[in-house]
Design an enzyme around this catalytic site. Structure first.
Site, short mmCIF file in Angstrom:
data_model
loop_
_atom_site.label_atom_id
_atom_site.label_comp_id
_atom_site.label_asym_id
_atom_site.label_seq_id
_atom_site.Cartn_x
_atom_site.Cartn_y
_atom_site.Cartn_z
N ARG A 165 -0.12 47.72 32.35
CA ARG A 165 -1.02 46.68 31.99
C ARG A 165 -1.46 47.21 30.47
O ARG A 165 -1.80 46.21 29.58
CB ARG A 165 -2.21 46.93 32.88
CG ARG A 165 -2.05 46.31 34.23
CD ARG A 165 -3.37 45.63 34.49
NE ARG A 165 -4.25 46.84 35.03
CZ ARG A 165 -4.36 47.88 35.88
NH1 ARG A 165 -3.41 47.67 36.81
NH2 ARG A 165 -5.09 48.60 35.94
N GLY A 220 5.00 38.76 48.46
CA GLY A 220 6.32 39.14 48.57
C GLY A 220 6.28 40.67 49.33
O GLY A 220 5.03 40.96 49.74
N ALA A 274 -8.92 45.42 40.46
CA ALA A 274 -8.17 46.47 41.53
C ALA A 274 -8.77 46.78 42.62
O ALA A 274 -10.18 46.99 42.64
CB ALA A 274 -7.69 47.59 40.70
N HIS A 282 0.88 51.56 37.41
CA HIS A 282 0.39 49.85 37.10
C HIS A 282 -0.50 49.80 36.12
O HIS A 282 -0.48 48.98 35.24
CB HIS A 282 -0.10 49.46 38.52
CG HIS A 282 0.63 49.26 39.57
ND1 HIS A 282 0.31 49.00 41.07
CD2 HIS A 282 2.20 48.99 39.49
CE1 HIS A 282 1.72 48.73 41.52
NE2 HIS A 282 2.33 48.51 40.94
N ARG A 283 -1.50 50.92 35.97
CA ARG A 283 -2.46 50.86 34.77
C ARG A 283 -1.51 51.12 33.61
O ARG A 283 -2.01 50.42 32.62
CB ARG A 283 -3.40 52.03 34.77
CG ARG A 283 -4.49 52.07 33.98
CD ARG A 283 -5.39 53.15 34.16
NE ARG A 283 -6.08 53.27 35.47
CZ ARG A 283 -7.30 52.88 35.53
NH1 ARG A 283 -8.10 52.17 34.63
NH2 ARG A 283 -7.98 52.69 36.87
N GLU A 284 -0.66 51.93 33.58
CA GLU A 284 0.06 51.97 32.21
C GLU A 284 0.85 50.80 31.90
O GLU A 284 0.90 50.37 30.56
CB GLU A 284 1.09 53.17 32.57
CG GLU A 284 1.36 54.33 31.59
CD GLU A 284 2.23 55.07 32.27
OE1 GLU A 284 3.52 55.10 32.18
OE2 GLU A 284 1.86 56.32 32.66
N GLY A 287 8.47 43.22 42.92
CA GLY A 287 8.15 42.48 41.58
C GLY A 287 6.92 41.66 41.67
O GLY A 287 6.74 41.01 40.69
#
Lengths: 176, 176, 176
Positions: C57, C13, C37, C53-55, C18
């Protein structure tokens, strides 16, 4: 002009999305094939790209090169031709701008001529093009004009197609 | 606020992908129509584009121009309105950045206000936007920020829609 | 190497479409999860993005960072792993160009190594990537090379996937 049944298939997608390979496979379902190439080998990068594509096609196609007058080229394909693979509308759009500059009537005349051929094509057609409008607005006015023109040509040609596909990551989504 | 049934349709696609025309057709299925325009005619190119779109709509719509406070504009449409065609979120995103600069809370407040209206819209809505994230990463930090913001707004608004479409070459793909 | 059934899901995408959130949801259906990563926090913008992004997850994943040798990283995940969420191929493509420059054989070796792992993956995989080819042709030769390489990698990896999705405005379209 013959009465054989013909079909127009429209294949769009991003750069390196597998459009040409997908279109090639569609065209191979027909017997006598013409490849109508719009790209001109201006530089080494282009020469390589064209060379790679030519290799991929091998001897399965008779190749015709026509950067601008593709309506005329389509009308003049050998009568026995079953399919023309036209690759691609986006390069053609760039060629029109390069050849005719700001002469909008000349550009419109070529586009209209193509659309007229599509109403009664001489054989089946597989038409490849690019989606170029899903990035951010280009800063360059010429690039914006190109993007607009490419998008409008895509819409018009797609509307005259019997079948249309959007390729992404080599995989086809059926548009119609 | 009335109890009439309402529907939110989200229409996205690239530049010149036929989004506005498709959205126009959807909106025409309703009786009393408002066109909510977010674009401001900054320059000649924009004036022409807006003029063309206005012509295409003819007198079928009452036009409201609001570059920034679209939540407020939506809440204030005439009570008898059946549909608002909002065109478009991407231009609105640019307007938010232009008006508020780095003032993220002010920007978030406008976005949140829109999302709240979508929970209980005053009438049916057809919302047009652009896909801007499918090109390469822009070199310009401002363009990256714009692209991120436009993408996030699209996600949030799409998630509150009843129906969503992606246009490519003038042809619609159903997203939901 | 075990005989447990594995599945490869490909998620593509545009930027901010998203993809990562969708991929995260898919990976959460498995029990023991690794996040592979490829992004390196070169600058503040990147650090923030990675941090966000880490948050998102939380502690649901064991994180492994590997910018270049992802084939090797995949082969070395703990044996009990049920799924690896690889995010993302496009950043990896940039890393390959950054690390190896014009050394095409070195780049091809890494790509081939990944494709080989995909023939017999150690666990299920969810692979995130970007569509980068739907804007206009970049003026910059390096950007064109990147776009070509990213597109080709996408095609190859997608062809080895069991399932593939295209995200637009947060909504998934099934590619296969």
């Amino acid at each position: 002009m013959t009465d054989k049944p013909t079909k127009i298939v429209f294949v769009t997608g991003g750069a390196r999305s597998g459009k040409s390979t997908f279109a090639l496979r569609l065209a191979m379902q027909h017997r006598r094939r013409v490849f109508l190439a719009t790209a001109e080998p201006f530089d080494i990068e282009m020469q390589r790209r064209i060379g790679r594509h030519r290799e991929e096609r091998g001897s399965a196609f008779k190749t015709i090169e026509e950067p601008v007058q593709i309506a005329r080229a389509l009308k003049n394909v050998p009568e026995e031709t079953d399919v023309v693979l036209l690759d691609c509308l986006t390069v053609w759009t760039g060629n029109l701008m390069h050849r005719f500059g700001d002469d909008e009537p000349a550009i419109s005349a070529e586009i209209d001529a193509l659309l007229e051929v599509l109403l009664q094509p001489p054989c089946s057609l597989v038409i490849v093009t690019n989606e170029t409008g899903m990035g951010i607005v280009p800063e360059n006015a010429m690039a914006r004009r190109f993007r607009d023109m490419a998008g409008i040509i895509n819409q018009r040609v797609a509307s005259r197609s019997d079948e249309a596909w959007l390729l992404a990551s080599g995989l086809p989504l059926k548009l119609k």
